[in-house]
Design a protein around this motif. Sequence first.
Motif, PDB file in Angstrom:
ATOM      1  N   TYR A   1       0.355   3.948  -3.134  1.00 18.96           N
ATOM      2  CA  TYR A   1      -0.264   4.945  -3.040  1.00 18.96           C
ATOM      3  C   TYR A   1       0.696   6.045  -3.053  1.00 18.96           C
ATOM      4  O   TYR A   1       0.204   7.085  -3.157  1.00 18.96           O
TER       5      TYR A   1
ATOM      6  N   SER B   1       0.844  -1.138  -0.068  1.00 19.85           N
ATOM      7  CA  SER B   1       0.099  -0.254  -0.032  1.00 19.85           C
ATOM      8  C   SER B   1       0.762   1.166  -0.046  1.00 19.85           C
ATOM      9  O   SER B   1       0.635   2.164  -0.626  1.00 19.85           O
TER      10      SER B   1
ATOM     11  N   ALA C   1     -13.929   4.601   3.778  1.00 25.40           N
ATOM     12  CA  ALA C   1     -14.439   4.264   2.419  1.00 25.40           C
ATOM     13  C   ALA C   1     -13.270   3.819   1.512  1.00 25.40           C
ATOM     14  O   ALA C   1     -12.318   4.387   1.592  1.00 25.40           O
ATOM     15  N   GLY C   2     -13.342   2.643   0.959  1.00 25.77           N
ATOM     16  CA  GLY C   2     -12.361   2.224  -0.045  1.00 25.77           C
ATOM     17  C   GLY C   2     -11.203   1.810   0.669  1.00 25.77           C
ATOM     18  O   GLY C   2     -10.289   1.086  -0.215  1.00 25.77           O
TER      19      GLY C   2
ATOM     20  N   TYR D   1     -15.934   7.204  -9.310  1.00 29.30           N
ATOM     21  CA  TYR D   1     -16.053   6.456  -7.840  1.00 29.30           C
ATOM     22  C   TYR D   1     -16.878   7.242  -6.967  1.00 29.30           C
ATOM     23  O   TYR D   1     -16.728   8.307  -6.720  1.00 29.30           O
TER      24      TYR D   1
ATOM     25  N   GLY E   1      -8.452   5.498   7.076  1.00 29.84           N
ATOM     26  CA  GLY E   1      -7.901   5.294   5.306  1.00 29.84           C
ATOM     27  C   GLY E   1      -8.249   6.281   4.658  1.00 29.84           C
ATOM     28  O   GLY E   1      -8.964   6.256   3.417  1.00 29.84           O
TER      29      GLY E   1
ATOM     30  N   GLY F   1      -7.138   8.445   2.691  1.00 32.18           N
ATOM     31  CA  GLY F   1      -6.249   8.855   1.349  1.00 32.18           C
ATOM     32  C   GLY F   1      -6.317  10.172   1.417  1.00 32.18           C
ATOM     33  O   GLY F   1      -5.885  11.024   2.063  1.00 32.18           O
TER      34      GLY F   1
ATOM     35  N   ALA G   1      -0.277   6.449   9.934  1.00 30.00           N
ATOM     36  CA  ALA G   1      -0.207   5.308  11.101  1.00 30.00           C
ATOM     37  C   ALA G   1      -0.608   3.777  10.116  1.00 30.00           C
ATOM     38  O   ALA G   1      -1.474   4.105   9.183  1.00 30.00           O
ATOM     39  N   ASP G   2       0.084   2.754  10.580  1.00 27.08           N
ATOM     40  CA  ASP G   2      -0.632   1.573   9.883  1.00 27.08           C
ATOM     41  C   ASP G   2      -1.831   0.903  10.745  1.00 27.08           C
ATOM     42  O   ASP G   2      -1.553   0.441  11.721  1.00 27.08           O
ATOM     43  N   LEU G   3      -2.697   0.768  10.104  1.00 25.22           N
ATOM     44  CA  LEU G   3      -4.134   0.482  10.839  1.00 25.22           C
ATOM     45  C   LEU G   3      -4.154  -1.184  11.102  1.00 25.22           C
ATOM     46  O   LEU G   3      -4.898  -1.502  11.804  1.00 25.22           O
TER      47      LEU G   3
ATOM     48  N   TYR H   1      -4.763  10.720  -7.855  1.00 27.59           N
ATOM     49  CA  TYR H   1      -5.692   9.842  -7.292  1.00 27.59           C
ATOM     50  C   TYR H   1      -6.923  10.464  -7.932  1.00 27.59           C
ATOM     51  O   TYR H   1      -7.932   9.740  -8.334  1.00 27.59           O
TER      52      TYR H   1
ATOM     53  N   ASP I   1      -4.050   7.234   7.713  1.00 29.37           N
ATOM     54  CA  ASP I   1      -3.587   6.540   6.633  1.00 29.37           C
ATOM     55  C   ASP I   1      -2.247   6.135   6.721  1.00 29.37           C
ATOM     56  O   ASP I   1      -1.497   6.840   7.367  1.00 29.37           O
ATOM     57  N   ILE I   2      -2.017   4.924   5.971  1.00 30.64           N
ATOM     58  CA  ILE I   2      -0.647   4.548   6.302  1.00 30.64           C
ATOM     59  C   ILE I   2       0.543   5.420   5.157  1.00 30.64           C
ATOM     60  O   ILE I   2       1.544   5.406   5.354  1.00 30.64           O
TER      61      ILE I   2
HETATM   62  C1  LIG Z   1      -8.857   3.146  -1.953  1.00 34.64           C
HETATM   63  S1  LIG Z   1      -7.880   4.189  -0.962  1.00 34.64           S
HETATM   64  C2  LIG Z   1      -9.451   5.053  -0.303  1.00 34.64           C
HETATM   65  C3  LIG Z   1      -8.981   6.595   0.167  1.00 34.64           C
HETATM   66  C4  LIG Z   1     -10.232   7.126   0.506  1.00 34.64           C
HETATM   67  N1  LIG Z   1     -10.926   6.813   1.814  1.00 34.64           N
HETATM   68  C5  LIG Z   1     -11.047   7.235  -0.558  1.00 34.64           C
HETATM   69  O1  LIG Z   1     -12.580   6.826  -0.476  1.00 34.64           O
HETATM   70  O2  LIG Z   1     -10.932   7.992  -1.566  1.00 34.64           O
HETATM   71  C6  LIG Z   1      -7.403   3.165   0.357  1.00 34.64           C
HETATM   72  C7  LIG Z   1      -6.483   3.907   1.265  1.00 34.64           C
HETATM   73  O3  LIG Z   1      -6.270   2.920   2.387  1.00 34.64           O
HETATM   74  C8  LIG Z   1      -5.013   3.102   2.798  1.00 34.64           C
HETATM   75  N2  LIG Z   1      -4.401   1.968   3.614  1.00 34.64           N
HETATM   76  C9  LIG Z   1      -4.036   0.715   2.865  1.00 34.64           C
HETATM   77  N3  LIG Z   1      -3.629   0.080   3.771  1.00 34.64           N
HETATM   78  C10 LIG Z   1      -3.461   0.700   5.019  1.00 34.64           C
HETATM   79  C11 LIG Z   1      -3.187   0.406   6.220  1.00 34.64           C
HETATM   80  N4  LIG Z   1      -2.637  -0.929   6.686  1.00 34.64           N
HETATM   81  N5  LIG Z   1      -3.091   1.241   7.529  1.00 34.64           N
HETATM   82  C12 LIG Z   1      -3.621   2.481   6.997  1.00 34.64           C
HETATM   83  N6  LIG Z   1      -3.963   2.879   5.840  1.00 34.64           N
HETATM   84  C13 LIG Z   1      -4.051   2.030   4.851  1.00 34.64           C
HETATM   85  C14 LIG Z   1      -4.137   3.466   1.502  1.00 34.64           C
HETATM   86  O4  LIG Z   1      -2.922   4.465   1.808  1.00 34.64           O
HETATM   87  C15 LIG Z   1      -5.248   4.428   0.900  1.00 34.64           C
HETATM   88  O5  LIG Z   1      -5.117   5.924   1.185  1.00 34.64           O
END
Ligand SMILES: C[S@@+](CC[C@H](N)C(=O)[O-])C[C@H]1O[C@@H](n2cnc3c(N)ncnc32)[C@H](O)[C@@H]1O
Length: 221
Positions: A25, A21, A135-136, A42, A67, A69, A116-118, A32, A89-90
């Motif tokens: 990202y 990720s 979302a997403g 989207y 997350g 984004g 942060a890593d969730l 994006y 978000d990570i």
């Molecule tokens: C598809 S994007 C969605 C972003 C936003 N919520 C949207 O709807 O546009 C997924 C997001 O999840 C984050 N993500 C993925 N794995 C993650 C993790 N382990 N910890 C935190 N964030 C994470 C990515 O960095 C990315 O920004």
Amino acid sequence: MGKKRTLNVDDAYALATPADSLQLYGKWAESYDQDFADAVSYVVYWHASEALLRYRSEIDGVVLDVGCGTGLVGVCLQEGGIDSIDGIDISQPMLDEAAKKETSFGRPVYRKLIAADLTKQLQIPDNEYAGLISAGTFTHGHLGVGPLDELWRIAAPGACCAIGVRTTHFEQAGFVEKLSIDVAHGKITQPELLEVNMYSAETSNTEHANDKAFIVVCKVK
Ligand SMILES: C[S@@+](CC[C@H](N)C(=O)[O-])C[C@H]1O[C@@H](n2cnc3c(N)ncnc32)[C@H](O)[C@@H]1O
């Protein structure tokens, strides 16, 4: 020199780890909103925001966008009348894009943005948030049920939640079982599942046109 390939939803579903990720990202952040969100219509972030905004009058405190984004959810919430929002978000490049989102008065949409890593324990106190939204991010190659316990911990009793989970992931990644256990253990109220389209009808010519998500709507106990 060949033209740089535009990143797309298949690149996101091909991820397997938080390190993947970070890499994807990191490359995708700047383009994006236009090359993905606008290009494929989207809309799941809008549906999740609408679901949480139904509870706007009950939310007395800060909402965490999980997350977050580039901050598409934050903009919707703010336009709908929720204006105390943190994002987590990570990916720092994605957070940097979220930091650019402003209200019509030129104020940042997000109060605080947390890298942060969730999938790990969060450096956030118990009962910190009055609402949770996502979302997403609960989707293939991203987050499974693992982070939910930490999210329930940092949410205050009565916090309203609207958490989008892609329907295929919901079935495959154990959300049915996890949510039933959490209801039985008195951690959350019985969730309402709102089934929504991830992309609007304008994407009907792509293979993802019929992708759906459940917005899991519940309260933390
Ligand atoms: C598809 S994007 C969605 C972003 C936003 N919520 C949207 O709807 O546009 C997924 C997001 O999840 C984050 N993500 C993925 N794995 C993650 C993790 N382990 N910890 C935190 N964030 C994470 C990515 O960095 C990315 O920004």
